[in-house]
Structures are given as C-alpha cells and as structure tokens.
Design an enzyme around this catalytic site. Structure first.
Site, PDB file in Angstrom:
ATOM      1  N   LYS A   1      15.233  65.054  48.120  1.00 45.89           N
ATOM      2  CA  LYS A   1      14.201  64.861  47.101  1.00 45.89           C
ATOM      3  C   LYS A   1      13.360  66.135  46.965  1.00 45.89           C
ATOM      4  CE  LYS A   1      13.600  59.845  47.726  1.00 45.89           C
ATOM      5  NZ  LYS A   1      12.625  58.768  48.021  1.00 45.89           N
TER       6      LYS A   1
ATOM      7  N   ASP B   1       9.830  58.374  43.117  1.00 43.76           N
ATOM      8  CA  ASP B   1      10.545  57.483  44.024  1.00 43.76           C
ATOM      9  C   ASP B   1      10.708  56.135  43.319  1.00 43.76           C
ATOM     10  OD1 ASP B   1      11.554  56.359  46.433  1.00 43.76           O
ATOM     11  OD2 ASP B   1       9.565  55.534  46.828  1.00 43.76           O
TER      12      ASP B   1
ATOM     13  N   ASP C   1       5.261  56.545  47.391  1.00 42.79           N
ATOM     14  CA  ASP C   1       4.340  55.684  48.125  1.00 42.79           C
ATOM     15  C   ASP C   1       4.554  55.702  49.623  1.00 42.79           C
ATOM     16  OD1 ASP C   1       6.842  54.234  47.971  1.00 42.79           O
ATOM     17  OD2 ASP C   1       5.710  52.482  48.649  1.00 42.79           O
TER      18      ASP C   1
ATOM     19  N   THR D   1      16.193  58.115  44.409  1.00 41.27           N
ATOM     20  CA  THR D   1      16.213  56.881  45.185  1.00 41.27           C
ATOM     21  C   THR D   1      17.338  56.910  46.204  1.00 41.27           C
ATOM     22  OG1 THR D   1      16.458  54.487  45.024  1.00 41.27           O
ATOM     23  CG2 THR D   1      17.616  55.785  43.397  1.00 41.27           C
ATOM     24  N   GLY D   2      17.179  56.090  47.212  1.00 37.22           N
ATOM     25  CA  GLY D   2      18.233  55.937  48.208  1.00 37.22           C
ATOM     26  C   GLY D   2      19.207  54.828  47.873  1.00 37.22           C
ATOM     27  N   ASP D   3      18.989  54.128  46.762  1.00 36.99           N
ATOM     28  CA  ASP D   3      19.866  53.027  46.367  1.00 36.99           C
ATOM     29  C   ASP D   3      21.233  53.544  45.920  1.00 36.99           C
ATOM     30  OD1 ASP D   3      17.930  51.173  46.890  1.00 36.99           O
ATOM     31  OD2 ASP D   3      17.182  51.105  44.847  1.00 36.99           O
TER      32      ASP D   3
ATOM     33  N   GLU E   1      12.555  43.956  56.562  1.00 37.47           N
ATOM     34  CA  GLU E   1      12.733  43.203  57.797  1.00 37.47           C
ATOM     35  C   GLU E   1      11.930  41.906  57.766  1.00 37.47           C
ATOM     36  OE1 GLU E   1      12.063  45.492  61.335  1.00 37.47           O
ATOM     37  OE2 GLU E   1      14.209  45.908  61.443  1.00 37.47           O
TER      38      GLU E   1
ATOM     39  N   ASP F   1       8.405  60.110  51.187  1.00 42.91           N
ATOM     40  CA  ASP F   1       8.148  60.835  49.939  1.00 42.91           C
ATOM     41  C   ASP F   1       7.236  62.041  50.142  1.00 42.91           C
ATOM     42  OD1 ASP F   1       9.602  58.944  48.408  1.00 42.91           O
ATOM     43  OD2 ASP F   1       7.874  57.601  48.430  1.00 42.91           O
TER      44      ASP F   1
END
Length: 1436
Positions: A766, A394, A788, A662-664, A482, A792
């Site tokens: 993933k 991740d 982490d 990754t979600g980026d 946030e 995941d």
C-alpha cells in the site's frame, strides 16, 4: 549501558543487583530548558529561508549604516526590528506549547508508584524508579515503566491491560506472568510478598530497548529453571491494569528506553505544495530584486548628479557597481514578504479550527456514545486538502464499518445461510444475528461430523478473552472477525467460557440436547496471525489427542491442504466473494504425539530466542501447518458505512482519482467496488493479472496509453477502471533495476484510468503504491491516504496528506495521521468544502502578501528616478516599520474564513474542486496578473501624489517627510481597500472592521510617534508634528479619497473584463451561471406573484413561498415587491454603471481642482534659467519637474533671463551675483498675494544630502563625538580652520537670494512650522568666536539675533520631496504707506492660512520687483529659478 546491547537483571532475595548503569525513569518531552530556549529556538527558526534572508539583509544594512563599504540608505533596525517581532511571535507560541508539555511532564514524573523494599510497600515517585525495582501495580493504575510480571492475581497468572494510550485500541489485552515465577511466588494466602524474598536468584535477560510494541524477546531463570519471555510478558509504560486486582512485576526498561517513549517520535515532516510553490516564488522574487537593484545601480552610475555643487560624493570601499547594487538591494529588501510565514501559520490554524468545529463532521459512536470530532494534527497541510489528485483508501473499516456479521458457511461441501442485509435473521437464534442458516446447521450436526469439528475450531482457535459481568459472558477480541466467529460458535452450541493459564474451557452442547458439558483444551502453542502469514493456528491437547486448529485466507490455506482438489469449496468461496463477503478457510490436523513433542521443543527454543524470534517462530510454524484437512469456510459481511456510495460518487465527480487498496480477494473487491460506486457497469474495467485477467501490454494497447504524459480526454479517463492483484504488483516492483519497462507501462495505464482497485496487497505494498504515484507522475500530484487500522499507518505516513478514521481497529491510524475523521463520508466535506475553501484562501492571501509588498517596493523604485538615483527611500524608516503588521491585519479575515460560494452550491458542483489540483488560483497567469495590478496601483499612488505636490508645497506639506507620509498613508488605505475588495460576502463585514482597526492603529502609532518630543528626537526628529501639517491640507484628504477610489474603479472594471470576458475560470463560469439562473428565476417568480390570478398561484402557502422568494414580507404589497426584486440589475450592468459613475466622479474632481488652480492667478518671473541660455541641459525627467504647474497661462509668465534684464555685481568681494530690477503689470487680480519662488533641478531629496546634518546642533545640544565627521563632509564641516555650526550639506547650501517688492511691507512671520521654530535653538556657546556660525556664512539672509531660529533657515531644513524646490516665503499686504520698504525673504516658509486684511494687487498697474540672485544654479543641468506672485489658496 551500550546502545543495542541486551540487558541482564539479577534479583537476589528480592533485591536488584546490577552490574551496569541504566538511565532513570524521568521522561521529558519538553524541547527547551530555561538556558537552551533562546539558542535552540533561534536555530530552529533560522532554518526558514525568509528568516535567514532578512537576518542577512539586516547585517548588510548595518554594515552600510556604520561603515564605508557601501551607501546604506535603510537603517538596519527597520528590518531587524520587524524580524525580531515576527520571530518573537513564533517563539512565544513555541514557548507556550513547550510550557504545556513541561507541566504534563511534571505531572507524570511526580506521580506516585508503589515498590517493594525488603518486603515492605514503599511509595516512590515515577522519576525515581530504576531498573530492577519491584513494583506493585493495582487495578486501574498505570504502569510507570516497562515491566515483566512475576505474579498476577488473576486466574492462572493472567491479567488484563488497556493499551489505548499506546496504540489506541480499546480492546483489553491478555498478559500472563511466567509460570515458574507465578507458581514459586504463590503462598496459601495468594500473596507474593512473603515468598519473594525466599527466591535466592532470579535472572532476566531482555533484548535491547526498541520501539516494537507488538513483540518482545527475552528469558527468565528462577533457581535454574528457565522460561522464555514474549510479548504477553511485557507490561509497557502507559498501559493500565484492568479487571485484575494486583500485579507484582520487575522493571526492565525505564525512561527513554521504554516502548512508549521510543514510539513518541514526531510524525514525518510534510511540506505543503503551496509552501513549496511559495518558496520557489521567493527565489524568483529574490532574482527580480537582484535584477532591479542592478538596473538602478547602473542608472545611478550613469545618471547621478555630477555637476551639483551642493552634493558630495559618498565614500565607498567596495567597487562602485557592487556598492550601489547593495544599496538598492537593501532598499528593495521588502519585496520579500517577511510577514508571510506568520500569516500562513495564523490562517492555517484558524482554518483547522473551522474543521474541528464543523458539527456536520462530528460522529457519535453508537455502541459507546463517544463523540468524535474531526481532528487536525498538521495545520500546514490544511490547504493541501483542496489540491488532492489521488485518494488511496483502505476498505475494511474505512469504506466498511468493521462490524462483522457472519452471513454464510460452507461445511463439508454444503452451504448454510443466505446473504441478506435485512433483519430476516431476527427469528433465527441458532446462530449469531445475521446468519439465517442456524436451524439447517443444527439439523445436519448428527449426519455431518465436520460441523462439530468446524464449530470446535471456531471456539478454540482464537485469542479472545472471556469475562463475566453481572452474570453475563462478555468477549474481548483483538479483531471484530474473531469476535463474530466465537460468538457465532457459542450460539451454535460451542461456547468458549474461560482461560486459565494454558487451559481453555469450552461448553459444548451435544446435538438435540439442552444440557452442555465443559471440555478443557490445553493450549500448547499459538502461531499468531500476521499480515505476512495470513493465518493463525493453535496446537491443543484434548484428552490424549493432539490437534492443530487453523484458520486463514483461502489462498494460503488451500496451498497447505492435504487434498488440493477443493473444487466445491472454491466454487462456494467464489460465490461468497461475488456477494462482497470476507472469507476464511477453516482447517485442522491431528498430530501424532511424537511429532507434537518434537515440534514443541523447537517451538520453545524459538520462543527463547532473543534475536529474530518472530522469524524463527514463523519457520517453526511452517513445519507443522501442512497437510491440513479443510473443514469449511466462513463468509462474513463487513457493512458499508453510511453515505459511502454518495461520497465516492462526489469524489469521482470532483475529478479525483480513487485507488482502493485491500487485502480481499479479487471477486470480493470487485463486488464491494460496485456496491460503493467505485465501479459502475458503464466503465471499461480491466484486470491486470496474468492468470485472472490480461497482461500489461494488452491493457496498454486497448487504452492506447503509450505516452508518459496523458493527453486523453477527461471523460475517457473517467470511464476506465483497473483492477490489479498484489502478486502482479510484486512482479512489477521486482522488475525495477533489471528492466523498468513494466513500471513505466504500469505508470501509463494506472494514470489513464479514474479508478484502481488493488487486491491482496500487504501494508507495505500500500505504501509502495502511494510512493509510486508521488515519484513517477509529473507534475507531482497531491496524494491522500485514508485508513483506520495500524496496517494503514505506512500508507498514511507516505502520502502527502494522511487521514485516519476512528474505527474499531484502534487509533493507530488516527494517531499517525494529519487529519482524523469519524466516518468516510466526512471526506466529502473535508476535501470538497474545507479543502477547496482553504486552498483558495491560501492562494488569495499569498498573492495578496506578495502584491502589497510589490506595491510598496515599486513606489520606492519609482521614487528612485526622481531622487537622483541616490537610494532614498520614499518612506521614513520608523513609519515603514508598521507596514507588515498594519497591512497583514486586513487579509486575515478573508484568509481565515472567506467563502466564494455557499457549501450547498459547492457540494452540488463538485467539479469546482479542480481549481486546486489544476493550480488555477496560483499559477503563472495569476502571478502575472498580480504583478500588473501591483504596478498599476503603485503608479496610481505615486502619480496622484505627485500631481498634488505643487498644492502640497504651497500649503507647506511638500517636504520629504510629509510627502512620504502622505504616500505611505495612501498605500495603507490602498492595501486595506484591496483586502476588502478581495473578500467575499461572508467575510467582508469583518474585513472592513479589521481594516478600520488596522488604519486606526497606524494612525495612533503615527500620532504618538510624531507628537511625543522625546520619542521623536530619539528616532527621527524631522518627523515631529508631520501629521498635523499633513492633515491640515485639503490636498491630503483629496489624495486619500482619490487613491482607493481610483483603484476600486479600475479593479472592478478589470475584474469584470478579465473574469467575465477574457479568461473566466471555473468559479467565474459558475458565478455567471448562478447569476443568470437567479435572475431568470427571480423574474419568473415575480411575474407569477404580480400577474397571476389566485387560481394560477395555487394555495396560499405556495403564494407565500413565491412572495418570500421575492423578498416580500406579509405587510408588503405586490407592487412594492416587484419594484424591489423584479428589476434586479445584472452584474454586467452594475460594473458598467460603476465605471461610468467612477469616471464622472473623477472628472468632477479633476474639474474642481482645475478650476481652483485656474482661479488662483499668478505672475511667474523666470529670472535665471541656464537651459534658455543654451548651457547645460537637464534630463527629460528633470524637465518634468521644472515644467510650469498645471493650469499656468502663458500670459502669467515673465521671462527675465536675458542679459539685458540683469547686471553683474560684486558684493563684499563675492563676484557672480546678479541684480535684477523689472516692472511687472499683472493683467488680472491676484487676491491674497503670496510670494514664493522655485528652483531646480535641486535634489534636496538626495539621500546623502538629507542625512548630512547633526540634529543636536540644531536643537542647542552638544554633538556626540564623531557624529560631525560621520555626517558632514569636510567642506561643510569647517571653514578657514573653524568648525561650521551647524554643519552639513543641507545647512550650508541655504538659498540666499533676496527680493524687494516696491510699495509693500512683507511679513515673514510663521514662514516655518511653529513646532520646528520652537525646537530649534542655538548652542550654549553661541556666538563663540572660535566657531563659524550660520549668520556669518549667510549675512544677507540670516540675522545674528536668530541664527538657527531664523524661520527661513528652519523651513529650508525641511527638504523638498521632488527635484524642484517650491517655497513660500513672503506674504505681503498694503499697509497704507506708499513708501518702499525692503524686506529680505529667504527660500521657504509656511504662512498662516487664516490671514485677514489681505488686499489684492490690482491689474494693469506696474509693480517694481528687485531680485538679488546669489544662489548658484549655473552648474545645475538645466538649472532655473523663478519668483512667483500667486493668489493664496483657501484650501487648507
């Protein structure tokens, strides 16, 4: 209550009325009870193949021992006893762990809770709580069950709970009591106790019990008012009430129905590659055992002694081939290493302990000072860490710190802030630390109204909680994103202050003013964020205005924008992403009141749903999250963790393929890839995406990867990188079923590169990517997933090895992982250091365990050839029982802590890691080499002891039991030596001590067992005093020195040849390189210190440093230093020197033995040899043992086998006796004359022959009923209608030839072992006329006064270990009287070795020897007998 059914709970005036039965609140995590432990644990252990195998073997052995199905040569207890011990150890560990669990259960179940009963607070144990009970939970107390809050003392019915015990997250969670109960139960004092009984009817409907801790569906009805219940109204067992004085709640789920227990399931069972390989090896061993057994069974049927009158054919029921296959299959059963399972478990546990104790993998969190040590949750995977081929990582919180810092903003088409990783923001306090555009933002607030709306969204659209501590406002956020945004908005003038029920208060500071004013927002609905929606929104009412405030990922937000053309914003987003920043798009929408009211009705209806609530809420959210006004975007930096680039570089240099998931968005992931060294400018980077990059065919053609098996060079693969989007991954998965060509192509290109970055992938994708590699790559690589966060967990559990990082997103990843670390950088030590060491250790002790069992079984196989293929074990059963324990101990130190190289060397040479992924330590080559070494070691032990046998026989140590014990002792020494040989420097000293301890334990066991008469009689009576006679022989001490020394010389030379010349592996090549470098550096440094002037040496400190490297102390001269270190001997030279030295020692020892043999003169009279007469011939193997002893000269042999040398006589009606009288004139002195004879081939070591005795009859005891029939065939059990006593093939085949030596008096005392003579006794009814006694069967050789105590008979009862019987029976000396005295002496005897007064037989003088030959060798193939006069040895 039926499973899967929703439950209804009714409260009338505070009392529960239940129509259904619900389980109690007692929770038991212990696996066993006092009555279920034994059967349950036994059932669990019998799932292991090895345990089932040895249990089956034990049953088969017992059948062979107690029935006539086949010939059982091994007693069942020898295997079953060991199996029970091994299983007992495992059971004891399981019981200990379960006791600890039971104590923890008791502590929790006996805890005290407070319940309301008729308005009074009553204490009740946790285990006694029931559904419907009203609980009073106070600050910092645990919730004992899953409850619904009715009233909370916090503002607006809010309360805060810690869920760390459930999900590991440290942030407090906000929970809220339903407004209808909160208001109804409030009185003037704020206490609900008095008014609870006033409510006539409360009904709660809750969904069926499940394990979803993030969702809950239900509703509550109070006096006809109905409200929905959601996740914020569920207070779960295991959570702790924080920052709230008191909470009144009703229990809805108890015991095993609670969320915590539903989630307390064991992690998925993962089997290590080494374990799989070992199991396969066991099946191969089983096949080899079957084949060897079939071969030996065939040899028995073909070559068993068929004409040996003293043997009896065993009674068997099964077909002969099957029966003898079973005989040998059970005999060779130890080829399967029963002790491997506990050895692996012990070593794995110790290796995991080393990981936990590695201080260089301890991490202290800077914000809390919590010390996080590496954790190991799956000990069986410790060696898997050294075989990883793919690492799936991740990004957020794994490669980065998950410490979010706002860096840049885009509002109204204008950018604010610049990206800088330095502390330049310190002077700018207008925004949160890290953002340096605060003053520009403040300056534009008056001219750009979008800025205030932007900050308003940041301050309101979130789930952050605000509390005050010591007058300071503290934010508790569920995500660091946030927190960073709310904090930044507060610094900019929009400070979120508090929540009160559904109201949120924000303190707004107008532009260019210092005074703030509070604005209250009514939160009407919250559409929560999840990984599928990738956005969150809140519907609020500000005055009379309804606002929808939204923030989310750019792709989903721009799709829902009112204006689709957002070119400026998209350019800004592209720029932010290229800088490696995480982006969020901020939007809003003003909602007409009618639309808001209508939508809220739908939202509340979806909230009240008890089934599929999340899906329905998502559908409702879609209706309002549209036509959004895009206000701007945020760009947050997630800092890299310390050491990430270096660690990734090491991982790549180690040959491990790295996949970052990754979600980026693509640009962000690419930029992070370069900053972390996942990517480099020299790499060929391809993008797999139809819109943003290339299609799959183009990449396949460019890389020329058309085959499923990649044969491309390593350097080519290392130079490639692939980037793929989640959208493309979905298209590839969807192609499965209709056309899997896309999957095949993706497999080929993804495995043809060293690095893959997957962008915009969901948690499910993933896990699917991990499964894809495990299922489609051959051979299956070991996959490791590291992450982490809770998202995941699927990836971590899918991978062969899951590693959790203790980060800011809670401990879900840690709690579901196999190993846990504090930082990503520790992965280099976990894999490259501990993983590699553990893999090499595991391979070493696995091969060693198979090797040592092969040596033992091969010795028995070799012995089979000289025991008439009867299935005789070379080792006595109770001695053999110690093998797995004694021979396991020495390998434990190297198996637990061995290090072939120091950690600095390994980390500087990361390619050494490939020894694991390439299976270089456990492959067909290594197995073949292990087998060859096992064959050689077994051959060495057997041959050396057989060469020593004539000497052992002469000194009374050649019987089966003593010979077998000598061989076994040599085997123990050889195994102990081998463990020491395999160990490296760091573990060698401990291995030596443990080997010594193991040998000492064996020695103590042997001495106690064989010297305690009661114990020895119970087990194996013939083992009594065996060590005494064994250790009294110099040949024994020579053997135990020669065997390990010979093995050491061979192993050292073979190791050098194989690992240096023939096939050096990567570790060997590194060792050679280091040795050469060290040798060159040592010579250079020492020349400098010895030949250089002071000027050349430099400063004093430099000179001292060089002296220290050469090993000199401040008191040593340079000359001494040079002598000690500058002339270091190279490894090759040491090996050759050792081989030469070993050869010289062996030659000297051989010359010593030869000289001792040659100096002991003899006269060997061959007086009965059927082979010479042309009759039945022996086999070549039997001829080997009938040959003359080494060192025999031909002039020492007298042939007296011709007819002229003997006359046939008939004595007492018994024909076929021969009387031989001849004169012998020795040509040399025979000092200390020893008279003995030899006969053969005579298989006293034949299994059935040896066991055909009833020891009670020899010790003067009454034989147990049925034992005579079981042990003694009829012909040796009774004669002329009378029982023979003692019965048995051994006793009734007594050698009964007699000898006379004219002119000598023959002393026959101490012929047998004194310990045996003392034990032998005639029975109480001796000499009863109704029985036929030994002296009656052999009247010429056994005296009536002695019967079974006759020393020659006692000695005869110790069977010879080989198919030749050499027995001392006569020690004579000249007494001064020349009269001929006849002395009858029988086969056997062990004369004392301290005799004085023995005189020599002078040479060239005739001595008359008379032999009466009665013992039948006519029917023996090649049968022969000889009478020998030999110089007695002084070797004791």
């Amino acid at each position: 209550m039926e499973e899967g059914q929703e439950r209804r709970i009714q409260l009338n005036s505070g009392r529960a009325q239940l129509d259904e039965y619900f389980i109690g609140n007692e929770v038991v995590t212990a696996k066993y009870t006092w009555y279920s432990f034994l059967p349950k644990n036994l059932w669990e252990q019998l799932h292991k193949f090895g345990n089932v195998y040895f249990l089956f073997i034990s049953v088969v052995m017992y059948l062979g021992e107690t029935t006539d199905l086949y010939v059982g040569t091994i007693r069942a207890f020898s295997t079953l006893g060991l199996l029970v011990m091994m299983m007992a150890v495992t059971a004891a560990v399981a019981l200990y762990d379960d006791i600890q669990r039971g104590r923890a259960d008791k502590e929790i179940n006996m805890s005290i809770a407070t319940v309301l009963v008729e308005g009074r607070e009553v204490e009740k144990k946790f285990k006694d709580l029931q559904v419907g009970d009203i609980l009073i939970v106070k600050k910092d107390q645990d919730f004992p069950a899953d409850t619904i809050p009715l009233h909370c003392s916090g503002e607006g019915g809010n309360c805060y709970v810690s869920t760390a015990n459930l999900d590991g997250e440290t942030n407090l969670k906000l929970k809220t009591a339903p407004s209808i109960t909160q208001k109804a139960l409030m009185n003037s004092s704020g206490s609900p106790a008095g008014s609870l009984s006033m409510l006539k009817r409360i009904e709660i409907v809750a969904e069926a019990p499940n394990g979803n801790i993030h969702d809950f569906n239900g509703n509550i009805t109070v006096e006809n008012q109905k409200a929905s219940l959601g996740q914020k109204q569920l207070l779960m067992r295991g959570t702790v009430l924080r920052n709230t004085d008191k909470c009144t709640c009703v229990i809805v789920y108890t015991g095993n129905d609670t969320r915590m227990v539903k989630n307390s399931r064991p992690a998925p069972m993962k089997q290590s590659n080494l374990e799989i390989t070992t199991n396969k090896a066991m099946f191969i061993v089983l096949f080899a055992q079957t084949l060897i057994s079939l071969t030996c069974g065939f040899l028995h049927i073909q070559f068993k002694p068929k004409h040996h009158w003293y043997l009896e054919e065993e009674r068997i029921i099964l077909p002969e081939w099957l029966a003898w296959w079973l005989t040998f299959f059970t005999l060779f059963s130890n080829l399967m290493p029963i002790s491997l399972y506990p050895t692996v478990e012990f070593c794995n546990a110790f290796q995991c302990r080393a990981i936990r104790l590695d201080e260089k993998m301890h991490y202290k969190f800077p914000d809390s000072n919590e010390l996080f040590e590496a954790r190991t949750r799956s000990t069986n995977l410790s060696q898997e860490l050294g075989q990883v081929g793919y690492v799936f990582s991740d990004k957020t919180g794994t490669l980065t710190q998950n410490d979010m810092i706002l860096r840049r903003l885009s509002i109204g088409g204008k950018k604010y802030g610049t990206f800088s990783s330095g502390p330049s923001f310190a002077k700018d306090k207008k925004m949160e630390a890290g953002f340096n555009g605060g003053k520009f933002l403040e300056a534009d607030r008056s001219s750009n109204r979008s800025i205030d709306r932007f900050l308003e969204i940041l301050a309101v659209s979130h789930t952050v909680m605000a509390t005050k501590k010591d007058g300071e406002l503290i934010y508790e956020a569920e995500s660091p994103d946030e927190y960073a945004l709310v904090k930044a908005a507060a610094v900019a003038g929009f400070e979120f202050k508090s929540r009160s029920g559904s109201d949120a208060t924000v303190s707004i500071r107008p532009h260019s003013q210092d005074k703030s004013q509070d604005v209250t927002y009514s939160l009407l609905a919250t559409n929560e964020f999840n990984s599928a929606r990738k956005r969150m929104s809140v519907l609020v009412k500000k005055g009379a205005e309804y606002l929808l405030l939204v923030k989310g990922a750019d792709n989903v937000m721009l799709e829902r924008a009112a204006q689709r053309n957002q070119a400026v914003l998209e350019a800004h987003l592209q720029e932010f992403a290229e800088e490696g920043l995480r982006t969020l798009v901020i939007g809003c929408r003003t909602i007409p009141m009618t639309e808001a009211t209508s939508w809220l009705n739908q939202f509340q209806e979806a909230q009240r749903a008890t089934a599929d609530r999340e899906e329905k809420l998502g559908q409702v959210a879609e209706q309002i999250e549209k036509s959004l006004e895009i206000v701007g975007a945020t760009a947050i930096e997630d800092k890299l963790q310390d050491g990430v680039p270096d660690t990734i570089q090491l991982i790549r240099d180690a040959g491990i393929k790295l996949w970052v998931l990754t979600g980026d968005k693509l640009e962000t992931a690419r930029n992070i890839g370069f900053s972390t060294r996942v990517l480099s400018t020299s790499m060929d980077i391809r993008i797999l995406d139809d819109e943003l990059g290339e299609d799959i065919d183009a990449i396949e053609n460019a890389w020329e990867c058309y085959s499923d098996v990649s044969d491309q060079e390593e350097e080519v693969v290392r130079s490639r990188a692939l980037m793929v989007t989640g959208k493309m991954v979905s298209l590839i998965w969807e192609s499965d079923g209709a056309d899997d060509s896309l999957k095949k192509k993706f497999q080929r290109i993804s495995t043809s590169c060293a690095v893959l970055i997957a962008c915009r992938v969901s948690p499910l994708q993933k896990a699917e990517l991990v499964s894809f590699i495990r299922e489609n790559v051959t051979p299956t690589p070991v996959t490791l997933a590291v992450g982490d966060g809770a998202n995941d967990v699927p990836m971590i559990q899918t991978a062969q090895v899951g590693v959790g990082i203790a980060g800011r997103e809670g401990r879900q990843a840690v709690n579901n992982s196999d190993f846990a670390i504090g930082q990503f950088r520790f992965l280099e030590r976990l894999l490259l250091l501990h993983g590699r060491w553990n893999y090499r250790r595991a391979c070493m002790f696995t091969l060693f365990t198979f090797w040592r069992n092969m040596v033992q079984v091969l010795m028995i196989v070799f012995y089979t050839f000289i025991s008439g293929y009867s299935g005789t074990s070379l080792f006595e059963d109770w001695i053999r029982l110690t093998f797995n324990g004694v021979c396991t101990m020495p390998i434990l130190p190297p198996g637990c802590m061995d290090q072939d190289f120091r950690e600095q060397i390994i980390l500087k040479n990361p390619k050494q890691y490939q020894v694991g992924p390439n299976s270089e330590d456990l492959n067909s080559k290594k197995v073949a080499m292990t087998i060859s070494v096992a064959v050689l070691h077994a051959f060495v032990i057997v041959v050396i002891t057989l060469l020593a046998f004539p000497g052992l026989e002469i000194v009374g140590s050649g019987d089966y039991y003593t010979f077998g014990t000598i061989c076994y002792t040599c085997l123990i020494l050889d195994v102990n030596y081998r463990a020491i040989f395999l160990s490296n420097n760091n573990s060698r000293s401990l291995t030596i001590w443990v080997a010594l301890a193991a040998f000492l334990l064996y020695s103590v066991y042997l001495l106690v067992y064989t010297n305690w008469p009661w114990l020895c009689n119970k087990l194996t009576p013939n083992m009594f005093k065996v060590p005494d006679h064994m250790s009294a022989s110099a040949y024994f001490w020579i053997c135990i020195f020669i065997v390990p020394f010979t093995a050491f010389v061979y192993d050292t030379f073979f190791h050098w040849v194989y690992h240096t010349v023939i096939d050096p592996d990567r570790a060997d090549r590194l060792r050679i390189k280091l040795e050469n470098d060290e040798h060159s550096r040592s010579l250079l440094d020492c020349r400098l210190t010895s030949e250089s002037s002071d000027e050349e040496m430099g400063s004093a400190s430099e000179g001292e440093g060089l002296m220290a490297r050469c090993g000199a102390s401040e008191f040593e001269s340079l000359e001494m230093m040079n002598w000690m270190n500058c002339d270091k001997v190279a490894y090759d030279t040491r090996v050759f020197s050792l081989a030469i030295a070993g050869g010289v020692v062996m030659e000297l020892l051989a010359l010593l033995c030869w000289s001792q043999s040659s100096s002991k003169n003899q006269v060997r009279i061959i007086y009965d040899e059927r082979w010479i007469n042309g009759e039945q011939g022996s086999s070549w193997l039997e001829d080997l043992f009938l040959a003359y002893p080494i060192g025999t000269n031909l002039n020492e042999v007298v042939n007296a086998t011709k007819k002229k040398d003997y006359i046939n006589v008939t004595r007492d009606g018994r024909p076929n006796e021969r009387k031989i009288t001849l004169a012998v004139a020795p040509t040399h002195d025979i000092k200390n004359p020893l008279l003995f004879y030899s006969t053969g081939p005579f298989y006293q070591n034949y299994n059935y022959y040896m066991k055909s005795e009833v020891y009670q009859e020899l010790y003067g005891l009454e034989a147990p009923p049925g034992k005579r029939d079981a042990r003694c065939p009829k012909r040796v059990r009774e004669q002329d209608g009378k029982p023979l006593v003692p019965c048995g093939l051994k006793a009734q085949s007594l050698f009964n030839d007699t000898f006379k030596v004219e002119g000598f008096e023959i002393d026959k005392t101490d012929v047998a072992w004194p310990s045996d003579v003392d034990r032998y006794r005639n029975t109480k009814d001796y000499p009863d006329a109704n029985k036929r006694w030994l002296y009656e069967v052999f009247p010429d050789t056994v005296k009536k006064a002695e019967n079974v105590k006759d020393e020659d008979f006692v000695n005869w009862m110790r069977p010879s270990a080989v198919p030749r019987v050499d027995r001392k029976g006569f020690v004579g000396w000249i007494s001064g009287c020349k009269d001929e005295r006849e002395a009858l002496a029988l086969f056997g005897g062990n004369p004392p070795f301290f005799l004085a007064l023995l005189l020599a037989l002078p040479p060239l003088q005739n001595y008359t020897i008379e032999i009466e030959s009665r013992f039948n060798v006519d029917s023996l193939p090649g049968g022969q007998k000889s009478e020998n006069h030999e110089s007695s040895t002084n070797w004791t």
